[in-house]
Design a protein around this motif. Structure first.
Motif, PDB file in Angstrom:
ATOM      1  N   ASN A 132      22.400  39.495  45.387  1.00  0.00           N
ATOM      2  CA  ASN A 132      23.585  39.794  44.569  1.00  0.00           C
ATOM      3  C   ASN A 132      24.226  41.125  44.967  1.00  0.00           C
ATOM      4  N   ALA A 133      25.412  41.307  44.455  1.00  0.00           N
ATOM      5  CA  ALA A 133      26.144  42.543  44.777  1.00  0.00           C
ATOM      6  C   ALA A 133      26.885  43.031  43.543  1.00  0.00           C
ATOM      7  N   ARG A 134      27.001  44.334  43.436  1.00  0.00           N
ATOM      8  CA  ARG A 134      27.756  44.912  42.322  1.00  0.00           C
ATOM      9  C   ARG A 134      29.178  45.199  42.804  1.00  0.00           C
ATOM     10  N   VAL A 135      30.138  44.811  41.963  1.00  0.00           N
ATOM     11  CA  VAL A 135      31.543  45.002  42.320  1.00  0.00           C
ATOM     12  C   VAL A 135      32.146  46.075  41.428  1.00  0.00           C
ATOM     13  N   LEU A 136      32.679  47.095  42.047  1.00  0.00           N
ATOM     14  CA  LEU A 136      33.363  48.152  41.303  1.00  0.00           C
ATOM     15  C   LEU A 136      34.794  47.675  41.063  1.00  0.00           C
ATOM     16  N   LEU A 137      35.144  47.487  39.786  1.00  0.00           N
ATOM     17  CA  LEU A 137      36.469  46.954  39.456  1.00  0.00           C
ATOM     18  C   LEU A 137      37.551  48.016  39.664  1.00  0.00           C
ATOM     19  N   ILE A 138      38.759  47.554  39.910  1.00  0.00           N
ATOM     20  CA  ILE A 138      39.848  48.501  40.215  1.00  0.00           C
ATOM     21  C   ILE A 138      40.216  49.362  39.013  1.00  0.00           C
ATOM     22  N   VAL A 139      39.776  48.960  37.811  1.00  0.00           N
ATOM     23  CA  VAL A 139      40.114  49.761  36.621  1.00  0.00           C
ATOM     24  C   VAL A 139      39.146  50.927  36.422  1.00  0.00           C
ATOM     25  N   ASP A 140      38.064  50.954  37.204  1.00  0.00           N
ATOM     26  CA  ASP A 140      37.107  52.047  37.075  1.00  0.00           C
ATOM     27  C   ASP A 140      37.684  53.308  37.715  1.00  0.00           C
ATOM     28  N   GLU A 141      37.397  54.428  37.071  1.00  0.00           N
ATOM     29  CA  GLU A 141      37.944  55.717  37.538  1.00  0.00           C
ATOM     30  C   GLU A 141      37.463  56.082  38.938  1.00  0.00           C
ATOM     31  N   ASN A 142      36.314  55.519  39.334  1.00  0.00           N
ATOM     32  CA  ASN A 142      35.768  55.838  40.659  1.00  0.00           C
ATOM     33  C   ASN A 142      36.386  54.997  41.779  1.00  0.00           C
ATOM     34  N   CYS A 143      37.223  54.031  41.416  1.00  0.00           N
ATOM     35  CA  CYS A 143      37.815  53.149  42.448  1.00  0.00           C
ATOM     36  C   CYS A 143      39.212  53.658  42.817  1.00  0.00           C
ATOM     37  N   LYS A 144      39.391  53.940  44.077  1.00  0.00           N
ATOM     38  CA  LYS A 144      40.698  54.431  44.547  1.00  0.00           C
ATOM     39  C   LYS A 144      41.184  53.561  45.691  1.00  0.00           C
ATOM     40  N   ILE A 145      42.436  53.169  45.616  1.00  0.00           N
ATOM     41  CA  ILE A 145      42.990  52.233  46.607  1.00  0.00           C
ATOM     42  C   ILE A 145      44.303  52.802  47.153  1.00  0.00           C
ATOM     43  N   SER A 146      44.423  52.736  48.447  1.00  0.00           N
ATOM     44  CA  SER A 146      45.702  53.118  49.041  1.00  0.00           C
ATOM     45  C   SER A 146      46.675  51.964  48.824  1.00  0.00           C
ATOM     46  N   ALA A 147      47.777  52.239  48.119  1.00  0.00           N
ATOM     47  CA  ALA A 147      48.665  51.141  47.710  1.00  0.00           C
ATOM     48  C   ALA A 147      50.113  51.407  48.105  1.00  0.00           C
ATOM     49  N   TRP A 148      50.916  50.368  47.922  1.00  0.00           N
ATOM     50  CA  TRP A 148      52.294  50.392  48.391  1.00  0.00           C
ATOM     51  C   TRP A 148      53.178  49.656  47.385  1.00  0.00           C
ATOM     52  N   LEU A 149      54.251  50.320  46.978  1.00  0.00           N
ATOM     53  CA  LEU A 149      55.212  49.681  46.076  1.00  0.00           C
ATOM     54  C   LEU A 149      56.234  48.962  46.942  1.00  0.00           C
ATOM     55  N   LYS A 150      56.238  47.655  46.870  1.00  0.00           N
ATOM     56  CA  LYS A 150      57.044  46.877  47.810  1.00  0.00           C
ATOM     57  C   LYS A 150      58.552  47.123  47.621  1.00  0.00           C
ATOM     58  N   ASP A 151      58.984  47.118  46.353  1.00  0.00           N
ATOM     59  CA  ASP A 151      60.422  47.202  46.098  1.00  0.00           C
ATOM     60  C   ASP A 151      61.026  48.558  46.470  1.00  0.00           C
ATOM     61  N   SER A 152      60.251  49.615  46.278  1.00  0.00           N
ATOM     62  CA  SER A 152      60.808  50.939  46.585  1.00  0.00           C
ATOM     63  C   SER A 152      60.211  51.534  47.861  1.00  0.00           C
ATOM     64  N   ALA A 153      59.344  50.752  48.507  1.00  0.00           N
ATOM     65  CA  ALA A 153      58.707  51.178  49.769  1.00  0.00           C
ATOM     66  C   ALA A 153      58.058  52.551  49.639  1.00  0.00           C
ATOM     67  N   GLN A 154      57.295  52.712  48.593  1.00  0.00           N
ATOM     68  CA  GLN A 154      56.618  53.991  48.345  1.00  0.00           C
ATOM     69  C   GLN A 154      55.109  53.811  48.438  1.00  0.00           C
TER      70      GLN A 154
END
Lengths: 276, 172
Positions: free
Chosen positions: A151-173
């Motif tokens: 098994n594996a533990r999944v850190l959910l994106i709502v956890d404070e320790n999870c950081k994701i490089s993201a992109w706003l498509k509409d404003s290209a930010q």
């Protein structure tokens, strides 16, 4: 006595007067006969009704039983239909995705209020290692952290320790999406930081992974913009970045089945090139 | 008999409640918090069995909780053991059978254990202002659960001929 003798004579001798007497008597008794017949009919009708009622009762019980069975069957069929739809969507998603995906079931949730993780039934024996993206048809779920053989533990994106490089498509930010469930509550479970203060961001803009972090491939839906706090709203005029509240695309409370991206599919076009 | 059977019942209770917490009630967020079922049971243990047994139960609960959680191993062990020790020491001055005692002790036990858990979770920097209301709500839930657990486990123990909360149990 005399009357009896007279009657006997009249009936035995078959005189015409005896016939008239008989008719008169039968006419006289007719209402009684009619009444008796009516009573009998009514009684018979009642008995019939009662028998019918008993049959009806049995029939009703039978029908109720059938109805209950059919209701259960309908519920089962509805559930199977829903499941079928979900599996079809998952299969379609799996085929369409550029990632090599394996499906996994969510076994349990973190009992603590301070961590937001789930345990899935796939481990290192299935090719899962740490820092692999976990997603559903709707979007990104999180990343694997602790992996055991089964098994594996999944850190959910709502956890404070999870950081994701993201992109706003509409404003290209570009920016960093971070879990914010402790502070944000149910509305903005994630927040996007390092977004330029000059960017024109609207609510309901979609946020995708940028692919820059090295863990998540580009183009996975993270969520939608729920709120934007610009420098004017924050009353800090010298602020450099906007604070964007994000609602995850996936309802993370109700996830049962997820996909783990264990690699990238090798394109058919690339295969001969690789050989050469 | 009393000293062995009640801890065994509580041990099974810990395992059962933790399973429920991880699987059954994981989608239910009353007051925006995930229910914590263990602190109230550990308070019952502190008020019912002797200190070594209560500490062993705390150890079991902490180890099991940490193995199911993403937190570091031992992050719940210390909060549970510390709270149990405190309540085992002060229990001779309390009337354990009163609802108010159970409720208020539940709140204090819950607040202490959960605050320590939060401190050790490494998310202290996230902010007390958000965590504090959550801890308060959880402590209140622990208070309510404590009353329920005291009623349930006392009845259960008496049904099998045990005498929960004897004063001599608190002295060893």
């Amino acid at each position: 006595m005399l009357l009896l003798v007279v009657l006997l004579i009249l009936t035995t001798l078959r005189l015409p007067v005896s016939g008239r007497l008989k008719n008169t008597l039968s006419d006289g008794f007719l209402p009684f006969l009619e009444f008796s017949t009516r009573v009998q009919n009514s009684f018979g009708f009642l008995i019939h009704r009662f028998k019918g009622y008993r049959n009806l009762q049995a029939e009703t019980t039978d029908l109720k039983k059938q109805l209950s069975e059919l209701s259960t069957r309908v519920a089962q069929v509805t559930e199977l239909e829903r499941e079928n739809r979900e599996f079809r969507a998952m299969l379609d998603f799996k085929n369409r995705s550029e990632l090599k995906l394996i499906s996994a079931k969510v076994i349990s949730r973190d009992p603590s209020n301070w961590y937001n993780t789930v345990l899935i039934d796939r481990g290192s024996s299935d090719g899962v290692i740490g820092n692999m993206p976990v997603l559903t048809v709707e979007g990104l779920v999180g990343k694997t952290i602790d992996v055991t053989k089964s098994n594996a533990r999944v850190l959910l994106i709502v956890d404070e320790n999870c950081k994701i490089s993201a992109w706003l498509k509409d404003s290209a930010q570009y920016g960093i999406v971070q879990g914010n469930i402790l502070a944000g509550g149910t509305d903005s479970q994630c927040r996007m930081t390092f977004v330029s203060r000059n960017a024109q961001i609207k609510t309901n803009d979609k946020v995708y992974t940028s692919g820059l972090g090295g863990i998540f491939p580009k183009g996975l839906l993270v969520g939608v913009v729920r709120s934007v706090k610009s420098s004017e709203q924050k009353e800090e005029k010298n602020i450099l970045y906007q604070d964007v509240g994000i609602t995850p695309a996936v309802d993370l409370v109700r996830i049962d089945e997820v996909f783990v991206g264990i690699g990238v599919k090798v394109s058919e076009k690339l295969k001969p090139a690789q050989k050469s | 008999m009393n000293r062995v059977l009640i801890p065994i019942i509580l041990m099974l209770g810990i395992i059962f409640l933790l399973m429920i917490q991880c699987t059954v009630i994981d989608r239910w967020y009353p007051w925006g918090v995930r229910l914590e079922l263990l602190p109230a049971l550990l308070l019952y243990a502190s008020f019912t069995v002797n200190l070594p047994s209560a500490l062993l139960l705390g150890l079991l609960a902490g180890v099991m909780y940490d193995s199911f959680s993403a937190g570091h191993f031992g992050g719940s062990l210390f909060p549970y053991v510390a709270s149990i020790t405190l309540f085992c020491m002060v229990r001779p001055i309390f009337f354990r059978n009163q609802f108010t005692t159970q409720f208020l002790s539940g709140i204090v036990f819950g607040f202490m254990a959960l605050s320590l858990q939060f401190l050790l979770s490494g998310k202290f920097m996230v902010g007390w202002e958000y965590a504090f209301p959550k801890i308060l709500r959880l402590a209140l839930v622990t208070g309510v659960l404590s009353v329920f657990y005291f009623a349930f486990f006392d009845v259960l123990a008496r049904m099998i001929g045990l005498d929960p909360g004897r004063i001599e149990d608190s002295l060893t």
